[in-house]
Scaffold this motif. Structure first.
Motif, PDB file in Angstrom:
ATOM      1  N   VAL A 164       7.307  -3.948   0.620  1.00  0.00           N
ATOM      2  CA  VAL A 164       6.719  -2.718   1.172  1.00  0.00           C
ATOM      3  C   VAL A 164       5.810  -3.082   2.338  1.00  0.00           C
ATOM      4  O   VAL A 164       5.051  -4.050   2.271  1.00  0.00           O
ATOM      5  CB  VAL A 164       5.883  -1.969   0.106  1.00  0.00           C
ATOM      6  CG1 VAL A 164       5.157  -0.784   0.722  1.00  0.00           C
ATOM      7  CG2 VAL A 164       6.740  -1.527  -1.050  1.00  0.00           C
ATOM      8  N   THR A 171       9.284  -3.323  12.690  1.00  0.00           N
ATOM      9  CA  THR A 171       8.125  -2.880  11.911  1.00  0.00           C
ATOM     10  C   THR A 171       6.916  -3.772  12.147  1.00  0.00           C
ATOM     11  O   THR A 171       5.812  -3.281  12.411  1.00  0.00           O
ATOM     12  CB  THR A 171       8.488  -2.831  10.410  1.00  0.00           C
ATOM     13  OG1 THR A 171       9.627  -1.985  10.249  1.00  0.00           O
ATOM     14  CG2 THR A 171       7.345  -2.300   9.586  1.00  0.00           C
ATOM     15  N   ARG A 216       6.164   4.062   6.236  1.00  0.00           N
ATOM     16  CA  ARG A 216       6.294   3.203   5.057  1.00  0.00           C
ATOM     17  C   ARG A 216       7.746   2.729   4.996  1.00  0.00           C
ATOM     18  O   ARG A 216       8.670   3.543   5.073  1.00  0.00           O
ATOM     19  CB  ARG A 216       5.942   3.952   3.784  1.00  0.00           C
ATOM     20  CG  ARG A 216       6.094   3.118   2.517  1.00  0.00           C
ATOM     21  CD  ARG A 216       5.794   3.968   1.280  1.00  0.00           C
ATOM     22  NE  ARG A 216       5.998   3.223   0.045  1.00  0.00           N
ATOM     23  CZ  ARG A 216       5.057   2.543  -0.592  1.00  0.00           C
ATOM     24  NH1 ARG A 216       3.829   2.525  -0.120  1.00  0.00           N
ATOM     25  NH2 ARG A 216       5.332   1.897  -1.707  1.00  0.00           N
ATOM     26  N   GLU A 238      10.344   0.319   2.628  1.00  0.00           N
ATOM     27  CA  GLU A 238      10.430  -0.373   1.348  1.00  0.00           C
ATOM     28  C   GLU A 238      11.867  -0.704   0.981  1.00  0.00           C
ATOM     29  O   GLU A 238      12.791  -0.004   1.377  1.00  0.00           O
ATOM     30  CB  GLU A 238       9.769   0.438   0.239  1.00  0.00           C
ATOM     31  CG  GLU A 238      10.272   1.837   0.059  1.00  0.00           C
ATOM     32  CD  GLU A 238       9.448   2.628  -0.944  1.00  0.00           C
ATOM     33  OE1 GLU A 238       8.965   2.060  -1.931  1.00  0.00           O
ATOM     34  OE2 GLU A 238       9.292   3.831  -0.715  1.00  0.00           O
ATOM     35  N   TYR A 245       5.480   9.183   8.686  1.00  0.00           N
ATOM     36  CA  TYR A 245       4.481  10.187   8.352  1.00  0.00           C
ATOM     37  C   TYR A 245       4.183  11.025   9.591  1.00  0.00           C
ATOM     38  O   TYR A 245       3.944  10.490  10.665  1.00  0.00           O
ATOM     39  CB  TYR A 245       3.194   9.531   7.864  1.00  0.00           C
ATOM     40  CG  TYR A 245       3.368   8.695   6.623  1.00  0.00           C
ATOM     41  CD1 TYR A 245       4.059   9.181   5.513  1.00  0.00           C
ATOM     42  CD2 TYR A 245       2.835   7.414   6.547  1.00  0.00           C
ATOM     43  CE1 TYR A 245       4.210   8.410   4.374  1.00  0.00           C
ATOM     44  CE2 TYR A 245       2.983   6.638   5.406  1.00  0.00           C
ATOM     45  CZ  TYR A 245       3.675   7.145   4.326  1.00  0.00           C
ATOM     46  OH  TYR A 245       3.830   6.374   3.192  1.00  0.00           O
ATOM     47  N   GLU A 248       3.307  -0.630   4.971  1.00  0.00           N
ATOM     48  CA  GLU A 248       2.882   0.736   5.270  1.00  0.00           C
ATOM     49  C   GLU A 248       1.740   0.695   6.265  1.00  0.00           C
ATOM     50  O   GLU A 248       0.890  -0.191   6.223  1.00  0.00           O
ATOM     51  CB  GLU A 248       2.436   1.425   3.986  1.00  0.00           C
ATOM     52  CG  GLU A 248       2.070   2.873   4.156  1.00  0.00           C
ATOM     53  CD  GLU A 248       1.817   3.569   2.823  1.00  0.00           C
ATOM     54  OE1 GLU A 248       1.834   4.805   2.819  1.00  0.00           O
ATOM     55  OE2 GLU A 248       1.614   2.895   1.791  1.00  0.00           O
ATOM     56  N   GLN A 302      -3.486  -0.571   6.614  1.00  0.00           N
ATOM     57  CA  GLN A 302      -2.225  -1.273   6.429  1.00  0.00           C
ATOM     58  C   GLN A 302      -2.099  -1.726   4.991  1.00  0.00           C
ATOM     59  O   GLN A 302      -3.080  -2.100   4.364  1.00  0.00           O
ATOM     60  CB  GLN A 302      -2.157  -2.503   7.329  1.00  0.00           C
ATOM     61  CG  GLN A 302      -2.285  -2.218   8.793  1.00  0.00           C
ATOM     62  CD  GLN A 302      -2.376  -3.491   9.603  1.00  0.00           C
ATOM     63  OE1 GLN A 302      -1.855  -4.526   9.226  1.00  0.00           O
ATOM     64  NE2 GLN A 302      -3.047  -3.407  10.741  1.00  0.00           N
ATOM     65  N   ARG A 310      -0.935   3.603   8.288  1.00  0.00           N
ATOM     66  CA  ARG A 310      -1.386   4.985   8.517  1.00  0.00           C
ATOM     67  C   ARG A 310      -2.515   4.985   9.535  1.00  0.00           C
ATOM     68  O   ARG A 310      -3.483   4.251   9.385  1.00  0.00           O
ATOM     69  CB  ARG A 310      -1.883   5.629   7.230  1.00  0.00           C
ATOM     70  CG  ARG A 310      -0.774   5.948   6.260  1.00  0.00           C
ATOM     71  CD  ARG A 310      -1.317   6.709   5.084  1.00  0.00           C
ATOM     72  NE  ARG A 310      -0.281   6.926   4.102  1.00  0.00           N
ATOM     73  CZ  ARG A 310      -0.062   8.085   3.513  1.00  0.00           C
ATOM     74  NH1 ARG A 310      -0.826   9.120   3.775  1.00  0.00           N
ATOM     75  NH2 ARG A 310       0.903   8.211   2.629  1.00  0.00           N
TER      76      ARG A 310
END
Length: 109
Positions: free
Chosen positions: A67, A42, A19, A21, A7, A69, A59, A71
């Motif tokens: 998945v 990750t 993200r 996946e 992002y 993720e 999170q 931000r």
């Protein structure tokens, strides 16, 4: 194939999250070095940002749906920026070495 989306802040272009996946599908479960590498990078990024910076982040993890993720809520600190760029470097390196198993995209947020 693992889909990895970074992002970017639409105003300044800085990385503000990611993200990941799906499974890479390089080898059988438990033997997939591509998945292992992606997972290590990750998880280390998430833990490092959470532990070593004061950045606030959201999170989301779903083992069932494969998945993870993250931000960043505000403008990333210098430390967070370096950690996200390091993750980007590592993921792109894996993607270049194992074409067809990792797809890297960018999304403005």
């Amino acid at each position: 194939m693992t889909n990895f989306t970074f992002y970017r802040d639409r105003d300044n272009g800085s990385l503000v999250g990611f993200r990941a996946e799906d499974h890479a599908g390089f080898a059988a479960y438990g033997s997939d070095v591509v998945c292992a590498g992606i997972s290590a990078l990750t998880i280390n990024a998430v833990n490092s940002i959470s532990t070593l910076t004061d950045d606030r982040c959201e999170q989301f993890v779903s083992a069932e749906n494969t998945v993870i993720e993250l931000r960043i809520k505000d403008i990333p600190s210098v430390e967070c920026d370096i950690l996200l760029k390091s993750l980007e470097l590592g993921i792109k390196s894996i993607s270049n070495s194992y074409r067809g198993h990792v797809k890297v995209d960018y999304s403005e947020v």
